[in-house]
Write an enzyme that holds these catalytic residues in place. Structure first.
Site, PDB file in Angstrom:
ATOM      1  N   HIS A 149       0.847  -1.205   0.000  1.00 10.85           N
ATOM      2  CA  HIS A 149       0.000   0.000   0.000  1.00 10.85           C
ATOM      3  C   HIS A 149       0.883   1.257   0.000  1.00 10.85           C
ATOM      4  CE1 HIS A 149      -3.377   2.604   0.979  1.00 10.85           C
ATOM      5  NE2 HIS A 149      -4.180   1.592   0.916  1.00 10.85           N
ATOM      6  N   GLU A 252      -0.340   1.456  -5.649  1.00 12.71           N
ATOM      7  CA  GLU A 252      -0.258   0.246  -4.833  1.00 12.71           C
ATOM      8  C   GLU A 252      -0.242  -1.035  -5.679  1.00 12.71           C
ATOM      9  OE1 GLU A 252      -3.737   0.457  -2.354  1.00 12.71           O
ATOM     10  OE2 GLU A 252      -3.633   2.627  -2.287  1.00 12.71           O
TER      11      GLU A 252
HETATM   12  O1  TA6 Z   1      -6.062   1.108  -1.345  1.00  7.68           O
HETATM   13  C1  TA6 Z   1      -7.146   2.014  -1.386  1.00  7.68           C
HETATM   14  C2  TA6 Z   1      -8.052   1.754  -0.195  1.00  7.68           C
HETATM   15  O2  TA6 Z   1      -8.618   0.460  -0.255  1.00  7.68           O
HETATM   16  C3  TA6 Z   1      -9.105   2.859  -0.130  1.00  7.68           C
HETATM   17  O3  TA6 Z   1     -10.388   2.353  -0.443  1.00  7.68           O
HETATM   18  C4  TA6 Z   1      -9.005   3.366   1.316  1.00  7.68           C
HETATM   19  O4  TA6 Z   1      -9.836   2.596   2.169  1.00  7.68           O
HETATM   20  C5  TA6 Z   1      -7.517   3.139   1.571  1.00  7.68           C
HETATM   21  O5  TA6 Z   1      -7.293   1.836   1.028  1.00  7.68           O
HETATM   22  C6  TA6 Z   1      -7.065   3.308   2.999  1.00  7.68           C
HETATM   23  O6  TA6 Z   1      -7.590   2.273   3.805  1.00  7.68           O
HETATM   24  P1  TA6 Z   1      -7.216   2.286   5.378  1.00  7.68           P
HETATM   25  O7  TA6 Z   1      -7.822   1.041   5.927  1.00  7.68           O
HETATM   26  O8  TA6 Z   1      -5.702   2.311   5.471  1.00  7.68           O
HETATM   27  O9  TA6 Z   1      -7.799   3.580   5.905  1.00  7.68           O
END
Ligand code: TA6
Length: 278
Positions: A149, A252
């Site tokens: 991420h 990501e």
């Molecule tokens: O990777 C994108 C995502 O899935 C978004 O939908 C948003 O939820 C982001 O991840 C951050 O998620 P988190 O659980 O770290 O707040």
């Protein structure tokens, strides 16, 4: 809130090129390339060894997104990883370190599978190489998704350009999961984004991250790419400054469009190499 130095492992090449990893989630907090910080960490990030760290490169396993067995994006990013191999040098003399995470009572109570993850970081002159191996140490077949991420830093997200996504199918999570096709050769971010691009090429380029450089993103087995910027939604996130969306972009690499089935003793090796190109 700042991280406790006891939770940090550092690598350095001595020329302003370094990396810092937090043992909570084996989260890469910093990758400096010749003095230029390439990763974004929110000023509001929480380092309590409980909450996922808002920034750097959190590791998503065994599930990307909402999960019926436990927290969104799985448990890998909120578990304390062990140092598998202490910081040292690889065969080419590059600084390297590796971390591991195995199932424990806590993970088995959520998801009753045995696994071993090993995460290796190699710091080269202008690149950082990240390798995640997933091993099924159980006696049953199961499946998973995983993703790195990655929060990239930028002085102005509206000046970033992503090349390599043209023609790809993607799911737009901000349009109720609508399936679309990317028509643009160059993707620019001028609003909130939350898109899952399927079967991405093994190399894409992100430019405009700082005034004079771009980042080449090369992957193996990470077949998909998520683009995310919360835009005004950042103001609803306690660990994300209201205006910080302007200085970050999540690109990501992941394996998430479909789950990966893994047999007992099978190992999958996922690679992400980011290279700063001036
Ligand atoms: O990777 C994108 C995502 O899935 C978004 O939908 C948003 O939820 C982001 O991840 C951050 O998620 P988190 O659980 O770290 O707040």
């Amino acid at each position: 809130m700042s991280a406790n130095p006891k939770d940090l492992i550092s690598l350095s090449r001595g020329d302003g090129t370094s990396a810092v990893v937090h043992l909570h989630g084996a989260t890469l907090l910093s990758w400096k390339c010749k003095g230029q910080e390439m990763l974004f960490v929110s000023k509001e990030a929480v380092f309590d060894n409980k909450k996922a760290i808002r920034g750097g490169i959190p590791i998503v396993f065994p599930n990307f997104g909402p999960w019926k067995h436990g927290p969104q994006h799985g448990f890998a990013r909120i578990k304390r990883w062990d140092v598998e191999h202490e910081p040292g040098r690889d065969v080419n003399g590059n600084p390297t370190v590796s971390f591991s995470l195995c199932d424990d009572e806590g993970t088995r109570n959520m998801w009753n599978m045995k696994f071993k993850l090993v995460y290796t970081i190699v710091l080269e002159a202008d690149s950082i190489k990240l390798t995640l191996t997933v091993e099924n140490t159980d006696s049953i077949i199961y499946d998973f998704t995983c993703l790195l991420h990655t929060y990239l830093a930028t002085p102005d997200v509206t000046q970033t350009k992503i090349e390599g996504l043209e023609g790809l199918s993607y799911i737009d999570k901000l349009q109720n999961g609508e399936k679309c096709t990317e028509e643009r050769k160059i993707v620019k971010i001028t609003e909130g984004y939350d898109r899952i691009y399927k079967n991405a090429p093994s190399e894409i380029t992100v430019s405009g991250l700082d005034c004079k450089s771009s980042v080449k993103i090369n992957t193996k087995l990470f077949s998909d790419i998520v683009l995310w910027n919360p835009w005004e939604k950042a103001s609803g996130m306690s660990d994300f400054g209201d205006e910080e969306y302007q200085t970050m972009l999540c690109v990501e690499p992941g394996y998430l469009y479909k789950t990966q089935e893994i047999h007992p003793r099978q190992v999958f090796t996922f690679n992400l190499t980011m290279t700063r190109v001036q």
